[in-house]
Design a protein around this motif. Structure first.
Motif, PDB file in Angstrom:
ATOM      1  N   GLN A   1      -1.460 -24.513 -22.848  1.00 14.56           N
ATOM      2  CA  GLN A   1      -1.614 -25.960 -23.023  1.00 14.56           C
ATOM      3  C   GLN A   1      -1.165 -26.399 -24.414  1.00 14.56           C
ATOM      4  N   VAL A   2      -1.555 -25.593 -25.439  1.00 13.71           N
ATOM      5  CA  VAL A   2      -1.144 -25.903 -26.822  1.00 13.71           C
ATOM      6  C   VAL A   2       0.365 -25.828 -26.957  1.00 13.71           C
ATOM      7  N   SER A   3       0.964 -24.800 -26.311  1.00 13.43           N
ATOM      8  CA  SER A   3       2.415 -24.634 -26.364  1.00 13.43           C
ATOM      9  C   SER A   3       3.118 -25.829 -25.722  1.00 13.43           C
ATOM     10  N   ILE A   4       2.573 -26.278 -24.584  1.00 11.71           N
ATOM     11  CA  ILE A   4       3.172 -27.430 -23.906  1.00 11.71           C
ATOM     12  C   ILE A   4       3.052 -28.692 -24.773  1.00 11.71           C
ATOM     13  N   GLN A   5       1.897 -28.870 -25.400  1.00 15.15           N
ATOM     14  CA  GLN A   5       1.711 -30.036 -26.277  1.00 15.15           C
ATOM     15  C   GLN A   5       2.659 -30.012 -27.455  1.00 15.15           C
ATOM     16  N   ASP A   6       2.861 -28.802 -28.054  1.00 16.66           N
ATOM     17  CA  ASP A   6       3.810 -28.686 -29.184  1.00 16.66           C
ATOM     18  C   ASP A   6       5.222 -29.055 -28.733  1.00 16.66           C
TER      19      ASP A   6
END
Length: 419
Positions: A369-374
């Motif tokens: 999820q963090v990777s997608i947000q970045d």
């Protein structure tokens, strides 16, 4: 007779035929005598009316009935046909019904035949005579009486009679009996547009809930107004509970509290959960899911759907003392609430089956999820600068101005000609 017809003689064919007819009748050869009449008299009305009485004396009008002329060219006195019918009525009721079906009603006086049936009515032949009465009453256009006869017989011809003569206006009091006779045909007929008001049908079926359910269930498929949905809630609950929840979800035309009370009385928990959600009482709905349905996955989906932190807290608090719930919750909350809230509730030394795998799965999901947000942020920043550069270029670009161009603010000409 063939010789006389070919060569002639002292006696005419009719005279010989009459004598031979007497001879055949004396020998009780009634069928042969009847065929002789057809051959010798053909379409001679007077001869037929004179000679047919010989069969009356022998009570053998049944033998000659198939040969009596009934065409427009040769139609006998109605009394003759009535005598034939009377004999059949007395001696062969089934044959009588056959003639009633076969013969045109204009051949005889239908009222007289109806009176004769009533005079000779008997229980043994009741069904045959009732069907004959139904046909005769139809000929007389006394359709209400014809309907009564068919109902007594439980005869499905009644539906065709109603359609053929457009009798929808007179069947209101017989709706229940028609459904008892054939529910599928009756309901299909009652649903025909602009024939019978639905309100009238519902009123007649109030005392027969099963019939009312069948009718309203079918009616709902052709009418989207939902004016009887408040009745269908109870009917579905009683006769077909499997249809109740889909019905509650697709309709807005029923009193929610009343529907909830019905479901509560019958312990229909999924339906109660849905209705409580509609009424805003989501915490009670969640409690039913956890304690009555014992469906943790459903509870998680319910919390996701309503996205209420109070609901999540209730679910987390329920999971503290139930390790098997904790594992499922860890698997399902990623992306909806902060996992730290749940992890912090785990007591030191508490054994939770599959905890390691659940935490790894949760962290992987969180990392993804963090990777997608970045990635989304990088795209947004790039789009921002690209759009800003494009806007700056557009605003710095020269604009063509003509003599007719005016200022957008003061509405004065931009180019002013010398005076």
């Amino acid at each position: 007779m063939d010789v006389i017809a070919k060569n002639g003689g002292k006696y005419s064919i009719v005279t010989v035929a009459r004598l031979y007819l007497d001879h055949l009748l004396s020998l009780q050869q009634y069928d042969e005598a009847a065929r002789l009449c057809l051959r010798a008299f053909q379409n001679d009305k007077q001869l037929w009316e004179e000679e047919v009485y010989k069969f009356v004396k022998e009570k053998q009008l049944r033998s000659v009935s198939a040969y009596i002329p009934r065409t427009a060219d040769c139609r006998l006195n109605p009394h003759v046909y009535e005598m034939v019918l009377y004999e059949y009525l007395q001696l062969d009721p089934e044959g009588f019904l056959g003639l009633i079906k076969e013969w045109e009603p204009g051949l005889y006086n239908t009222k007289a035949v109806i009176n004769a049936i009533n005079d000779h009515f008997n229980k043994k032949d009741a069904n045959i005579l009732l069907e004959a009465l139904a046909i005769l009453y139809s000929h007389e256009k006394e359709y209400d009486k014809a309907l009564t006869m068919y109902l007594k017989l439980q005869h499905k011809e009644i539906f065709e009679l109603i359609k053929r003569h457009d009798l929808y206006s007179v069947i209101k009091d017989t709706i229940v009996q028609l459904i008892e006779l054939d529910s599928e045909k009756a309901i299909q007929m009652l649903l025909e547009k602009d024939k019978i008001p639905a309100e009238d049908v519902v009123q007649e079926l109030e005392g027969r809930e099963e019939f009312l359910y069948r009718y309203l269930d079918a009616y709902d498929k052709i009418d989207s107004s939902g004016k009887f949905h408040w009745k269908l809630v109870k009917l579905y609950a009683v006769y077909e509970p499997a249809k109740l929840l889909p019905f509650l979800k697709r309709s807005n035309n029923y009193p929610i509290q009343e529907a909830f009370n019905i479901c509560k009385d019958k312990l229909f928990y999924p339906e109660m959960v849905y209705l409580l959600g509609r009424m805003g009482n989501t915490r009670e709905a969640l409690s039913i899911i956890i304690h009555k349905l014992k469906d943790i996955q459903m509870a998680i989906e319910f919390c996701k759907e309503h996205d209420d932190m109070d609901l999540w807290n209730d679910l987390i608090n329920e999971s503290v003392e139930k390790p098997y719930i904790m594992t499922k919750l860890l698997d399902g909350i990623a992306g909806f609430i902060n996992p730290e809230l749940l992890v912090n509730k785990i007591k030191t030394g508490q054994e939770i089956p599959g905890l390691k795998n659940s935490i790894i799965k949760m962290l992987c999901g969180f990392s993804l999820q963090v990777s997608i947000q970045d990635g989304c942020n990088q795209i947004l920043v790039s789009d921002y600068f690209n759009m800003h550069e494009r806007l700056a270029k557009v605003q710095q670009r020269a604009m063509a101005v003509s003599v007719d161009t005016t200022c957008g603010l003061c509405r004065r000409d931009i180019i002013v000609k010398d005076q």
